[in-house]
Motif scaffolding. Structure first.
Motif, PDB file in Angstrom:
ATOM      1  N   ALA A 125      -5.797   4.364  -5.254  1.00 11.03           N
ATOM      2  CA  ALA A 125      -6.698   3.166  -5.703  1.00 11.03           C
ATOM      3  C   ALA A 125      -5.934   2.833  -7.075  1.00 11.03           C
ATOM      4  O   ALA A 125      -5.694   1.655  -7.271  1.00 11.03           O
ATOM      5  CB  ALA A 125      -7.949   3.564  -6.017  1.00 11.03           C
ATOM      6  N   ARG A 171     -12.367  -1.895   8.742  1.00 15.08           N
ATOM      7  CA  ARG A 171     -11.585  -0.938   8.717  1.00 15.08           C
ATOM      8  C   ARG A 171     -11.036  -0.521  10.140  1.00 15.08           C
ATOM      9  O   ARG A 171      -9.753  -0.123  10.382  1.00 15.08           O
ATOM     10  CB  ARG A 171     -12.300   0.242   8.248  1.00 15.08           C
ATOM     11  CG  ARG A 171     -11.345   1.488   7.763  1.00 15.08           C
ATOM     12  CD  ARG A 171     -12.191   2.318   6.810  1.00 15.08           C
ATOM     13  NE  ARG A 171     -13.314   2.610   6.954  1.00 15.08           N
ATOM     14  CZ  ARG A 171     -14.439   2.336   6.130  1.00 15.08           C
ATOM     15  NH1 ARG A 171     -13.962   1.539   4.805  1.00 15.08           N
ATOM     16  NH2 ARG A 171     -15.655   2.395   6.351  1.00 15.08           N
ATOM     17  N   CYS A 174     -10.098   6.159  -2.306  1.00 21.44           N
ATOM     18  CA  CYS A 174      -9.024   5.887  -1.780  1.00 21.44           C
ATOM     19  C   CYS A 174      -7.942   6.406  -2.954  1.00 21.44           C
ATOM     20  O   CYS A 174      -7.848   6.221  -4.042  1.00 21.44           O
ATOM     21  CB  CYS A 174      -8.407   4.377  -1.758  1.00 21.44           C
ATOM     22  SG  CYS A 174      -6.597   4.107  -1.308  1.00 21.44           S
ATOM     23  N   LEU A 182     -10.274  -2.067  -0.795  1.00 22.23           N
ATOM     24  CA  LEU A 182      -9.610  -0.972  -0.468  1.00 22.23           C
ATOM     25  C   LEU A 182      -9.809  -0.399   0.942  1.00 22.23           C
ATOM     26  O   LEU A 182     -10.880  -0.797   1.302  1.00 22.23           O
ATOM     27  CB  LEU A 182      -9.735   0.344  -1.530  1.00 22.23           C
ATOM     28  CG  LEU A 182      -9.408  -0.026  -2.880  1.00 22.23           C
ATOM     29  CD1 LEU A 182      -9.781   1.097  -3.812  1.00 22.23           C
ATOM     30  CD2 LEU A 182      -7.830  -0.195  -3.063  1.00 22.23           C
ATOM     31  N   THR A 183      -9.071   0.347   1.394  1.00 24.51           N
ATOM     32  CA  THR A 183      -9.390   0.961   2.867  1.00 24.51           C
ATOM     33  C   THR A 183     -10.425   1.732   2.969  1.00 24.51           C
ATOM     34  O   THR A 183     -11.521   1.643   3.911  1.00 24.51           O
ATOM     35  CB  THR A 183      -8.156   1.584   3.637  1.00 24.51           C
ATOM     36  OG1 THR A 183      -7.844   2.484   2.783  1.00 24.51           O
ATOM     37  CG2 THR A 183      -6.931   0.626   3.572  1.00 24.51           C
ATOM     38  N   ILE A 184     -10.717   2.823   2.032  1.00 22.43           N
ATOM     39  CA  ILE A 184     -11.810   3.658   2.277  1.00 22.43           C
ATOM     40  C   ILE A 184     -12.489   4.015   0.643  1.00 22.43           C
ATOM     41  O   ILE A 184     -11.753   3.730  -0.318  1.00 22.43           O
ATOM     42  CB  ILE A 184     -11.317   4.944   2.708  1.00 22.43           C
ATOM     43  CG1 ILE A 184     -10.564   5.387   1.800  1.00 22.43           C
ATOM     44  CG2 ILE A 184     -10.947   4.878   4.197  1.00 22.43           C
ATOM     45  CD1 ILE A 184      -9.700   7.025   2.318  1.00 22.43           C
ATOM     46  N   VAL A 191     -14.499  -1.953  -1.080  1.00 17.34           N
ATOM     47  CA  VAL A 191     -14.186  -1.354  -0.086  1.00 17.34           C
ATOM     48  C   VAL A 191     -14.398  -1.980   1.522  1.00 17.34           C
ATOM     49  O   VAL A 191     -15.230  -2.683   1.363  1.00 17.34           O
ATOM     50  CB  VAL A 191     -14.776   0.065   0.109  1.00 17.34           C
ATOM     51  CG1 VAL A 191     -14.338   0.919   1.333  1.00 17.34           C
ATOM     52  CG2 VAL A 191     -14.747   0.918  -1.210  1.00 17.34           C
ATOM     53  N   THR A 230      -4.774  10.963   3.946  1.00 17.64           N
ATOM     54  CA  THR A 230      -5.966  10.108   3.999  1.00 17.64           C
ATOM     55  C   THR A 230      -6.349   9.839   5.119  1.00 17.64           C
ATOM     56  O   THR A 230      -5.613   9.528   5.863  1.00 17.64           O
ATOM     57  CB  THR A 230      -5.525   9.249   2.872  1.00 17.64           C
ATOM     58  OG1 THR A 230      -5.042   9.309   1.744  1.00 17.64           O
ATOM     59  CG2 THR A 230      -6.672   8.090   2.835  1.00 17.64           C
ATOM     60  N   ASP A 266       0.926  -1.082   0.138  1.00 17.28           N
ATOM     61  CA  ASP A 266       0.127   0.065   0.080  1.00 17.28           C
ATOM     62  C   ASP A 266       0.976   1.074   0.001  1.00 17.28           C
ATOM     63  O   ASP A 266       1.765   1.471   0.614  1.00 17.28           O
ATOM     64  CB  ASP A 266      -0.734  -0.066   1.324  1.00 17.28           C
ATOM     65  CG  ASP A 266      -1.901   1.167   1.340  1.00 17.28           C
ATOM     66  OD1 ASP A 266      -1.434   2.331   1.356  1.00 17.28           O
ATOM     67  OD2 ASP A 266      -3.126   0.857   1.264  1.00 17.28           O
ATOM     68  N   VAL A 310      -8.500   7.172   7.446  1.00 16.98           N
ATOM     69  CA  VAL A 310      -9.146   5.765   7.572  1.00 16.98           C
ATOM     70  C   VAL A 310      -9.574   5.636   8.908  1.00 16.98           C
ATOM     71  O   VAL A 310      -8.711   5.472   9.807  1.00 16.98           O
ATOM     72  CB  VAL A 310      -7.943   4.728   7.488  1.00 16.98           C
ATOM     73  CG1 VAL A 310      -8.367   3.330   7.431  1.00 16.98           C
ATOM     74  CG2 VAL A 310      -7.338   5.012   5.945  1.00 16.98           C
TER      75      VAL A 310
END
Length: 357
Positions: free
Chosen positions: A60, A92, A57, A52-54, A86, A169, A23, A171
């Motif tokens: 991405a 998360r 992203c 993906l985390t959010i 997501v 970013t 990442d 999260v």
């Protein structure tokens, strides 16, 4: 699903390839971050479920590109069916807890990260430029480096490092800092409009510094640098309380007036238990002469770590966001700043300058 023929690619081979995909913000393998929910292989086709985390992203596209390249690099795989989604809120939150750990102040006493605060008695001495160049030079030596722009009222680090418009970013309640020249950077300038003055008082300043040190996920760092505001105000006191384990570098220019106030910033650091490790004389030579750095070092009984000559290369590099230690390392000021990085690395940790009372 039938078992693959002998020598044919399987899911384990694909997962092994995906373990090499990092990442770009967290700098950990996506498999370790549980971003790969499932992997199947049918013949020469790999089916990969990426989470993906959010939503939205910013990394991405790069992650998807790296995933495709990694999977298609597995012998026998000629096609990838990539499903992108997501993480759920629960996934998360689990990730955030795992990354953050249990320490409330990860860079406080007992940390394995070397914490170095750069301070000055007055503004205009090039403290932020010295900090940014030092961070870049240390990262270029292969160290994992983070940088906190603690100069809330006069933030300038993002511009000096060439990321004036960068945004972190988020999260969950964890903040991932932007990266410039392999340095992870956080600044209040990333949260406010560049033309908006910051006019905060003590409690809000304290809370902001605390959040920078606890909510921002820097990961495992070798060195965390802090660019302090000039003087001996609220931020310096707060960081002294939060990080009594920090080492301090005092930046001054050659003039006697600058040296007098620079000494005070070093004395304040000692009052909070921090260790003053040395002095940098910036803008040395030319119309400013020399000697201020030597005088501050003499008064504080610490070494003069570097004498950075007054040249046009450093401010020009800061204006365009390209550190001179990378762009022109043979230039005299760059050579002095690289020497500063060498001195910091060579010194290691010690008790020099720390009050033993």
């Amino acid at each position: 699903m039938t078992a693959p023929a002998a020598g044919a690619p399987d899911a384990a081979a694909v997962r092994s390839a995906l373990a090499r995909v990092l990442d770009p913000e967290i700098r950990r393998p996506i498999t370790e971050l549980d971003m790969i929910r499932a992997v199947d292989v049918e013949g020469a086709t790999a089916q990969v479920d990426l989470r993906l985390t959010i939503v939205g992203c910013p990394a991405a596209d790069r992650i998807e590109r790296d995933v495709r390249a990694a999977v298609l690099g597995v012998p026998g795989i000629r096609e990838i069916e990539l499903s992108v989604g997501v993480m759920t809120p629960a996934e998360r939150e689990t990730l955030v807890r795992r990354l953050r750990g249990t320490k409330r102040m990860p860079f406080g006493p007992g940390t394995l990260t070397r914490v170095i605060a750069v301070t000055s008695g007055k503004g205009g001495v090039g403290k932020s430029t010295v900090t940014a160049e030092l961070a870049t030079a240390l990262a270029a030596r292969g160290l994992a480096v983070g940088l906190v722009d603690a100069d809330v009222f006069g933030f300038s680090i993002p511009g000096i490092l060439g990321i004036p418009d960068a945004k972190p970013t988020q999260v969950g309640d964890m903040i991932l800092p932007p990266i410039a020249n392999e340095v992870k950077v956080i600044s209040i300038g990333m949260f406010v409009d560049d033309r908006t003055p910051v006019s905060w008082r003590g409690p809000l300043l304290h809370r902001t510094m605390q959040q920078f040190l606890t909510d921002v996920h820097f990961g495992d760092l070798d060195v965390l640098l802090l660019d302090l505001p000039p003087g001996t105000g609220d931020v310096a006191i707060t960081l002294g309380q939060l990080l009594p384990n920090a080492e301090v570098i005092v930046v001054t220019t050659p003039q006697a007036a600058a040296a007098d106030v620079a000494e005070r910033s070093g004395l304040l650091a000692r009052q909070t238990g921090q260790t003053v490790i040395g002095v940098v004389e910036n803008m040395s030579g030319g119309v400013f002469g020399t000697g201020g750095g030597d005088e501050v070092a003499r008064r504080l009984e610490v070494p003069l770590l570097a004498r950075v000559p007054l040249t046009g290369a450093v401010p020009t590099a800061g204006d365009v966001g390209s550190p001179v230690v990378l762009g022109d390392p043979a230039e005299p000021a760059a050579a002095a700043l690289l020497g500063l990085a060498d001195a910091v690395v060579a010194r290691g940790r010690g008790l020099a300058g720390r009050s033993l009372l």
